[in-house]
Design a protein around this motif. Structure first.
Motif, PDB file in Angstrom:
ATOM      1  N   SER A 163       0.777  -1.276  -0.035  1.00 20.80           N
ATOM      2  CA  SER A 163       0.062   0.092  -0.081  1.00 20.80           C
ATOM      3  C   SER A 163       0.686   1.285  -0.039  1.00 20.80           C
ATOM      4  O   SER A 163       1.785   1.303   0.601  1.00 20.80           O
ATOM      5  N   ASN A 164       0.419   2.070  -0.824  1.00 18.75           N
ATOM      6  CA  ASN A 164       1.137   3.458  -0.880  1.00 18.75           C
ATOM      7  C   ASN A 164       0.209   4.587  -0.433  1.00 18.75           C
ATOM      8  O   ASN A 164       0.520   5.704  -0.627  1.00 18.75           O
ATOM      9  N   GLU A 165      -0.964   4.181   0.428  1.00 17.34           N
ATOM     10  CA  GLU A 165      -1.693   5.237   0.787  1.00 17.34           C
ATOM     11  C   GLU A 165      -1.171   5.955   1.950  1.00 17.34           C
ATOM     12  O   GLU A 165      -1.156   7.214   2.159  1.00 17.34           O
ATOM     13  N   GLN A 166      -0.514   5.257   3.103  1.00 24.33           N
ATOM     14  CA  GLN A 166       0.389   6.196   3.919  1.00 24.33           C
ATOM     15  C   GLN A 166       1.811   5.681   3.851  1.00 24.33           C
ATOM     16  O   GLN A 166       2.126   4.618   4.175  1.00 24.33           O
ATOM     17  N   LEU A 167       2.432   6.704   3.495  1.00 25.36           N
ATOM     18  CA  LEU A 167       3.902   6.331   2.964  1.00 25.36           C
ATOM     19  C   LEU A 167       4.697   6.456   4.434  1.00 25.36           C
ATOM     20  O   LEU A 167       4.461   7.343   5.213  1.00 25.36           O
ATOM     21  N   THR A 168       5.559   5.419   4.436  1.00 23.67           N
ATOM     22  CA  THR A 168       6.298   5.488   5.673  1.00 23.67           C
ATOM     23  C   THR A 168       8.100   5.875   5.337  1.00 23.67           C
ATOM     24  O   THR A 168       8.916   5.684   5.957  1.00 23.67           O
ATOM     25  N   VAL A 169       8.320   6.604   4.078  1.00 24.69           N
ATOM     26  CA  VAL A 169       9.361   6.857   3.615  1.00 24.69           C
ATOM     27  C   VAL A 169       9.382   8.263   2.916  1.00 24.69           C
ATOM     28  O   VAL A 169       8.317   8.931   2.900  1.00 24.69           O
ATOM     29  N   LYS A 200       6.890  -3.029   2.326  1.00 27.68           N
ATOM     30  CA  LYS A 200       5.574  -2.130   2.425  1.00 27.68           C
ATOM     31  C   LYS A 200       4.995  -1.621   1.408  1.00 27.68           C
ATOM     32  O   LYS A 200       3.715  -1.805   1.078  1.00 27.68           O
ATOM     33  N   HIS A 201       5.761  -0.933   0.559  1.00 30.39           N
ATOM     34  CA  HIS A 201       5.414  -0.104  -0.405  1.00 30.39           C
ATOM     35  C   HIS A 201       5.903  -0.809  -1.770  1.00 30.39           C
ATOM     36  O   HIS A 201       6.609  -1.413  -2.031  1.00 30.39           O
ATOM     37  N   LYS A 202       5.102  -0.087  -2.898  1.00 30.36           N
ATOM     38  CA  LYS A 202       5.373  -0.375  -4.451  1.00 30.36           C
ATOM     39  C   LYS A 202       6.320   0.862  -5.077  1.00 30.36           C
ATOM     40  O   LYS A 202       5.858   1.957  -4.984  1.00 30.36           O
ATOM     41  N   GLY A 203       7.193   0.629  -5.835  1.00 25.68           N
ATOM     42  CA  GLY A 203       7.712   1.567  -6.562  1.00 25.68           C
ATOM     43  C   GLY A 203       8.290   1.173  -8.030  1.00 25.68           C
ATOM     44  O   GLY A 203       8.098   0.018  -8.248  1.00 25.68           O
ATOM     45  N   LYS A 255      13.752   8.499  -4.942  1.00 26.41           N
ATOM     46  CA  LYS A 255      14.166   9.653  -5.916  1.00 26.41           C
ATOM     47  C   LYS A 255      12.963  10.667  -5.891  1.00 26.41           C
ATOM     48  O   LYS A 255      13.239  12.052  -6.009  1.00 26.41           O
ATOM     49  N   GLY A 256      11.646  10.080  -5.811  1.00 25.50           N
ATOM     50  CA  GLY A 256      10.555  11.122  -5.923  1.00 25.50           C
ATOM     51  C   GLY A 256       9.351  10.427  -5.573  1.00 25.50           C
ATOM     52  O   GLY A 256       9.215   9.202  -5.615  1.00 25.50           O
ATOM     53  N   ILE A 257       8.576  11.316  -4.965  1.00 26.72           N
ATOM     54  CA  ILE A 257       7.111  11.071  -4.726  1.00 26.72           C
ATOM     55  C   ILE A 257       6.210  11.567  -5.551  1.00 26.72           C
ATOM     56  O   ILE A 257       6.124  12.931  -5.088  1.00 26.72           O
ATOM     57  N   ARG A 258       5.391  11.208  -6.188  1.00 27.91           N
ATOM     58  CA  ARG A 258       4.307  11.712  -6.984  1.00 27.91           C
ATOM     59  C   ARG A 258       3.055  12.279  -6.300  1.00 27.91           C
ATOM     60  O   ARG A 258       2.731  11.817  -5.145  1.00 27.91           O
ATOM     61  N   ALA A 259       2.141  12.999  -7.028  1.00 24.43           N
ATOM     62  CA  ALA A 259       0.965  13.387  -6.106  1.00 24.43           C
ATOM     63  C   ALA A 259       0.222  12.414  -5.730  1.00 24.43           C
ATOM     64  O   ALA A 259      -0.530  12.334  -4.746  1.00 24.43           O
ATOM     65  N   ASP A 260       0.024  11.276  -6.557  1.00 24.66           N
ATOM     66  CA  ASP A 260      -0.787   9.924  -6.247  1.00 24.66           C
ATOM     67  C   ASP A 260       0.173   8.968  -5.373  1.00 24.66           C
ATOM     68  O   ASP A 260      -0.507   7.819  -5.307  1.00 24.66           O
ATOM     69  N   ASN A 261       1.035   9.512  -4.899  1.00 25.03           N
ATOM     70  CA  ASN A 261       1.894   8.583  -3.859  1.00 25.03           C
ATOM     71  C   ASN A 261       2.655   7.372  -4.572  1.00 25.03           C
ATOM     72  O   ASN A 261       3.185   6.770  -4.075  1.00 25.03           O
ATOM     73  N   LYS A 262       2.804   7.495  -5.911  1.00 21.78           N
ATOM     74  CA  LYS A 262       3.695   6.584  -6.687  1.00 21.78           C
ATOM     75  C   LYS A 262       5.131   6.994  -6.328  1.00 21.78           C
ATOM     76  O   LYS A 262       5.482   8.159  -6.361  1.00 21.78           O
ATOM     77  N   LEU A 263       5.972   6.014  -5.999  1.00 20.59           N
ATOM     78  CA  LEU A 263       7.359   6.281  -5.869  1.00 20.59           C
ATOM     79  C   LEU A 263       8.440   5.783  -6.893  1.00 20.59           C
ATOM     80  O   LEU A 263       8.484   4.776  -7.555  1.00 20.59           O
ATOM     81  N   ASP A 264       9.286   6.806  -7.107  1.00 18.89           N
ATOM     82  CA  ASP A 264      10.344   6.742  -8.132  1.00 18.89           C
ATOM     83  C   ASP A 264      11.516   6.236  -7.338  1.00 18.89           C
ATOM     84  O   ASP A 264      11.782   6.959  -6.540  1.00 18.89           O
TER      85      ASP A 264
END
Length: 278
Positions: free
Chosen positions: A137-143, A168-171, A193-202
């Protein structure tokens, strides 16, 4: 409480013809079969064991170390497929089941898959799934950006490699930022590297920004020395030639070369770069 799918520290209660009975502070007991009984022991000693269900669906203990435990992701091999699903080798006598409903695509015997181990509430059995998104889940990020994280490579997409972050998360690591051979199931460090507006992780597999210059310069210089002080690479070289030789992008190569040149460690000529120490 004896926890299935986890390591438990239990006390030896008594001996029987089939093994030792181990118990916890709540008077729950489980059998440790003879084949796993230590050579020397005394009643009251504590043992660390892994607990799961045997072929008769009874809790049993073992001193073997499984390749995966409860609520973990891991790369495992399918050793059998039958009418119930696919069975994975996880280092224990009884293989780990992946029901058909938990397979993203039908699993094939002999193939390796990244799976998640969980306790099925209906059967109270440990099972696995390779529908990984259900357990991330990327709803509540811990990074946060620039944080160092642990990665598991899960699959290749049109854009790059999907990864599990800190269990925990997907990137995603984009193809143009991969400068070494990687494969599904690989474990490696990375950086947010980056966190997008929709919580997607680069994700980046190497240090960000200026931090990449020194390692890149060092790698170029070490490769230069290993080739007798000369590399036929320069700012007009094909990016694939640079990637093949140094496992880095052309942009990173040029920055690294600039660092070495400013430090007066190399000479740049039309046919390549030369070490000034040779």
């Amino acid at each position: 409480m004896i926890r299935l799918g986890e390591y438990n520290t239990l006390q030896i209660l008594r001996t029987t013809s089939v093994g030792l009975f181990l118990g916890d502070e709540e008077n729950n007991a489980v059998l440790l079969p003879n084949k796993y009984v230590p050579e020397t022991f005394e009643i009251g000693d504590e043992l660390e064991v892994f607990c799961y269900l045997d072929y008769d669906e009874r809790p049993v203990a073992t001193t073997l170390e499984p390749a995966i435990t409860l609520n973990e992701f891991q790369l495992l091999k399918v050793v059998d497929v039958n009418e119930y699903g696919a069975f994975l080798d996880w280092g224990l006598e009884k293989h780990l089941l992946v029901p058909f409903r938990e397979q993203r695509n039908k699993m094939q015997e002999g193939q390796w898959y990244v799976v998640f181990c969980y306790l099925d509430n209906k059967s109270n059995r440990l099972v696995a799934s390779n529908k990984l998104d259900k357990f991330l889940s990327n709803e509540q990020l811990t990074v946060r950006v620039r944080e160092k994280v642990e990665l598991i490579i899960t699959r290749q997409t049109d854009l790059g490699w999907e990864v599990i972050i800190n269990n925990k998360h997907k990137g995603l690591v984009y193809f143009n930022e991969v400068f070494k051979d990687i494969a599904i199931g690989d474990l490696m460090p990375g950086i947010i590297k980056g966190i997008r507006a929709d919580n997607k992780l680069d994700i980046s597999l190497q240090p960000l920004g200026e931090k990449i210059l020194e390692p890149a310069a060092n790698k170029i210089y070490k490769t230069l020395e290993a080739h007798g002080g000369y590399l036929p690479l320069h700012d007009k070289s094909d990016p694939e030639a640079i990637r093949e030789e140094l496992q880095m992008s052309k942009k990173t190569f040029k920055k690294g070369v600039g660092t070495l040149y400013k430090a007066r460690k190399i000479e740049i000529k039309e046919d390549g770069i030369y070490s000034l120490s040779n």
